[in-house]
Design a protein around this motif. Structure first.
Motif, mmCIF file in Angstrom:
data_model
loop_
_atom_site.group_PDB
_atom_site.id
_atom_site.type_symbol
_atom_site.label_atom_id
_atom_site.label_comp_id
_atom_site.label_asym_id
_atom_site.label_seq_id
_atom_site.Cartn_x
_atom_site.Cartn_y
_atom_site.Cartn_z
ATOM 1 N N PHE A 19 14.451 -2.192 35.732
ATOM 2 C CA PHE A 19 13.765 -2.025 34.457
ATOM 3 C C PHE A 19 13.879 -0.569 34.013
ATOM 4 O O PHE A 19 14.161 0.322 34.801
ATOM 5 C CB PHE A 19 12.296 -2.454 34.511
ATOM 6 N N GLY A 20 13.635 -0.364 32.733
ATOM 7 C CA GLY A 20 13.583 0.978 32.192
ATOM 8 C C GLY A 20 14.909 1.444 31.622
ATOM 9 O O GLY A 20 15.865 0.672 31.526
ATOM 10 N N PRO A 21 14.900 2.737 31.221
ATOM 11 C CA PRO A 21 13.782 3.673 31.351
ATOM 12 C C PRO A 21 12.659 3.381 30.365
ATOM 13 O O PRO A 21 12.906 3.013 29.220
ATOM 14 C CB PRO A 21 14.413 5.040 31.084
ATOM 15 N N MET A 22 11.442 3.555 30.836
ATOM 16 C CA MET A 22 10.232 3.266 30.064
ATOM 17 C C MET A 22 9.460 4.563 29.881
ATOM 18 O O MET A 22 9.269 5.318 30.844
ATOM 19 C CB MET A 22 9.403 2.239 30.835
ATOM 20 N N GLU A 23 9.027 4.816 28.652
ATOM 21 C CA GLU A 23 8.288 6.057 28.396
ATOM 22 C C GLU A 23 6.860 5.958 28.915
ATOM 23 O O GLU A 23 6.150 4.981 28.658
ATOM 24 C CB GLU A 23 8.258 6.371 26.911
#
Length: 245
Positions: A83-87
């Protein structure tokens, strides 16, 4: 990642001398920062209902200057993006990837949160290493995807090990675990925390409801024990040899 945040705090606080600071529930989901002498050394996150089937686990995060570029490099090097990249608002961008041997590791592009405030001290991160069944593929992957400067420490059938950097600049390790990793146990990253005295800390683990899985064992790299907290997360305790120093 824990199934019991308050229980984890009650275990790791006395064991490693941590204080805790809980982030905004709306912004950070109640993420708990573990502090040692006021400096960040670890994080604790409550598992969500959809994660209930996954075991409690400690994770290593590797830094990056460009999370999106790292995700592309991971894929090009034969890994998988989980998953991501997530802020994380105001803090940075996080992701989770899987190397070609199956070991999961996080990525972190820092903004406000730069990383550890202390290392190689009792209660602080001491070492990180990946156990792999394919030593060569692991070295190629981390060199390619993360730009590691790989140093081979030993390359014998008895002990095959490499590090990110060398000597006092080393920051993490790769262990050939093909000869002893039990069937069904996947490749994985291991997290070490320093303590003053591993044997005394092992007794504290039991008193706090945890389990000592192996050790304490005296090694050329210090005294080491593998433990499990009361909720199933495993980690290593180490003393006597500051890794990379």
């Amino acid at each position: 990642m824990t199934s019991n945040t308050e229980g984890a705090k009650a275990f790791y606080g006395p064991l490693l001398g941590w204080d805790f600071q809980t982030g905004d529930q709306e912004l950070y989901g109640g993420y708990v920062m573990a502090l040692l002498n006021g400096q960040p050394v670890a994080g604790i996150m409550q598992k969500q209902p959809e994660q209930a089937a996954f075991p409690d686990v400690w994770s290593t995060y590797l830094g990056t200057d460009d999370a999106e570029a790292t995700m592309r490099a991971v894929t090009e090097a034969g890994g998988n993006v989980l998953f991501g990249p997530m802020e994380v608002p105001g803090q940075g961008h996080m992701g989770m990837v899987q190397d070609p041997t199956g070991a999961a590791v996080g990525t972190w592009q820092p903004a406000g949160m730069r990383g550890y405030g202390l290392v190689y001290e009792p209660g602080a991160p001491y070492w990180h290493e990946v156990f792999t069944r394919d030593f060569g593929s692991s070295l190629d992957f981390y060199a390619s995807a993360f730009g590691w400067d790989v140093t081979v420490v030993s390359d014998s059938d008895e002990f095959r090990y490499a590090t990110l950097g060398a000597n006092e600049s080393s920051r993490a390790g790769v262990m050939d675990a093909s000869g002893f990793l039990p069937e069904g146990v996947p490749a994985h990253w291991r997290v070490y925390f320093g303590v003053e005295d591993v044997r005394a800390s092992a007794e504290t683990v039991v008193q706090l409801g945890g389990t000592v899985l192996s050790g304490p064992e005296d090694t050329p790299y210090g005294t080491i024990a593998t433990i499990q907290d009361p909720f199933g997360a495993q980690l290593q305790l180490a003393s006597g040899y500051p890794a990379g120093r």
